[in-house]
Design a protein around this motif. Structure first.
Motif, mmCIF file in Angstrom:
data_model
loop_
_atom_site.group_PDB
_atom_site.id
_atom_site.type_symbol
_atom_site.label_atom_id
_atom_site.label_comp_id
_atom_site.label_asym_id
_atom_site.label_seq_id
_atom_site.Cartn_x
_atom_site.Cartn_y
_atom_site.Cartn_z
ATOM 1 N N GLY A 57 -14.274 76.548 42.453
ATOM 2 C CA GLY A 57 -15.359 75.514 42.805
ATOM 3 C C GLY A 57 -14.898 73.952 42.407
ATOM 4 N N ILE A 58 -14.715 74.039 41.187
ATOM 5 C CA ILE A 58 -14.115 72.836 40.605
ATOM 6 C C ILE A 58 -12.746 72.413 41.043
ATOM 7 N N ILE A 59 -11.866 73.195 41.024
ATOM 8 C CA ILE A 59 -10.559 72.986 41.740
ATOM 9 C C ILE A 59 -10.564 72.487 43.060
ATOM 10 N N SER A 60 -11.528 73.039 43.825
ATOM 11 C CA SER A 60 -11.700 72.735 45.166
ATOM 12 C C SER A 60 -12.329 71.264 45.286
ATOM 13 N N PHE A 61 -13.213 70.716 44.387
ATOM 14 C CA PHE A 61 -13.816 69.490 44.222
ATOM 15 C C PHE A 61 -12.953 68.445 43.886
ATOM 16 N N LEU A 62 -12.048 68.822 43.013
ATOM 17 C CA LEU A 62 -11.046 67.966 42.288
ATOM 18 C C LEU A 62 -10.052 67.669 43.414
ATOM 19 N N LEU A 63 -9.462 68.763 44.029
ATOM 20 C CA LEU A 63 -8.573 68.585 45.148
ATOM 21 C C LEU A 63 -9.024 67.792 46.095
ATOM 22 N N CYS A 64 -10.360 67.913 46.495
ATOM 23 C CA CYS A 64 -10.931 67.060 47.682
ATOM 24 C C CYS A 64 -10.834 65.595 47.305
ATOM 25 N N VAL A 65 -11.122 65.146 45.906
ATOM 26 C CA VAL A 65 -11.038 63.833 45.247
ATOM 27 C C VAL A 65 -9.556 63.438 45.512
ATOM 28 N N VAL A 66 -8.539 64.075 45.150
ATOM 29 C CA VAL A 66 -7.351 63.949 45.247
ATOM 30 C C VAL A 66 -6.888 63.411 46.727
ATOM 31 N N CYS A 67 -7.375 64.461 47.597
ATOM 32 C CA CYS A 67 -6.986 64.087 48.900
ATOM 33 C C CYS A 67 -7.555 62.976 49.522
ATOM 34 N N MET A 68 -8.612 62.565 49.114
ATOM 35 C CA MET A 68 -9.236 61.337 49.594
ATOM 36 C C MET A 68 -8.647 60.024 48.908
ATOM 37 N N TYR A 69 -8.044 60.272 47.721
ATOM 38 C CA TYR A 69 -7.362 59.306 47.189
ATOM 39 C C TYR A 69 -6.226 59.086 48.023
ATOM 40 N N LEU A 70 -5.471 60.231 48.357
ATOM 41 C CA LEU A 70 -4.109 60.004 48.883
ATOM 42 C C LEU A 70 -4.317 59.469 50.496
ATOM 43 N N LEU A 71 -5.379 60.094 51.068
ATOM 44 C CA LEU A 71 -5.567 59.109 52.305
ATOM 45 C C LEU A 71 -5.879 57.705 52.236
ATOM 46 N N PHE A 72 -6.589 57.257 51.145
ATOM 47 C CA PHE A 72 -6.838 56.041 51.087
ATOM 48 C C PHE A 72 -5.457 55.154 50.767
ATOM 49 N N ARG A 73 -4.526 55.777 50.088
ATOM 50 C CA ARG A 73 -3.098 54.997 49.784
ATOM 51 C C ARG A 73 -2.496 55.173 50.887
ATOM 52 N N GLY A 74 -2.653 55.992 52.050
ATOM 53 C CA GLY A 74 -1.688 56.249 53.027
ATOM 54 C C GLY A 74 -0.797 57.224 53.177
ATOM 55 N N PHE A 75 -0.813 58.276 52.301
ATOM 56 C CA PHE A 75 -0.053 59.381 52.107
ATOM 57 C C PHE A 75 -0.699 60.437 52.786
ATOM 58 N N THR A 76 -0.790 60.232 54.375
ATOM 59 C CA THR A 76 -1.282 61.386 55.037
ATOM 60 C C THR A 76 -0.759 62.939 55.137
#
Length: 150
Positions: A70-89
């Motif tokens: 669950g924590i790994i999923s949550f962390l990957l979600c945060v990383v995904c949002m950061y990558l989307l914010f930076r434009g690395f779709t």
């Protein structure tokens, strides 16, 4: 399908609710273990305690792993949002898939833990049924209700 910043953000509430449920399960198991320890220290002769201890050990391990994924999923979600914010779709898409995979593993472990906890309850029921002359608890209840109606 294009992944937007709001998509992984939607998982935040679901993952946090799952983590709360997993933590509640952990606390319930901790209370059971403490209660079982007291019972064991009072009378070391009960055979069912050994089965319950093994069952609780399995459940504790599963809950730990449920929380981990669950924590790994949550962390990957945060990383995904950061990558989307930076434009690395493209990278964000793969990280989101990883997040969903970790969430799937956590849910599968939760299902297994529920099955094991059901076995633990059956151990308790088996122990109580022996007290009632090996009658099922439902028969005992219905006989009690039929006496009230007479």
């Amino acid at each position: 399908m294009e992944l937007e910043l709001s998509t992984p953000a939607l998982l935040f509430s679901a993952i946090t609710l799952l983590m709360l449920a997993f933590t509640n399960r952990f606390l319930a198991i901790a209370n059971l273990i403490r209660s079982l320890h007291k019972t064991y220290m009072d009378s070391m002769e009960q055979e069912i305690l050994v089965e319950q201890i093994a069952n609780l050990r399995k459940r504790l391990s599963l809950i730990k792993n449920m929380q981990l994924f669950g924590i790994i999923s949550f962390l990957l979600c945060v990383v995904c949002m950061y990558l989307l914010f930076r434009g690395f779709t493209e990278a964000a898409n793969w990280v989101f898939v990883g997040s969903m995979g970790a969430l799937l593993v956590a849910l599968a472990l939760s299902l297994i833990e529920i099955q094991i906890s059901t076995k633990a309850l059956n151990l308790e029921l088996k122990d109580m049924e022996e007290v009632f002359d090996k009658r099922s608890s439902l028969d005992f209840i219905f006989k009690k209700d039929s006496k009230k109606n007479e």
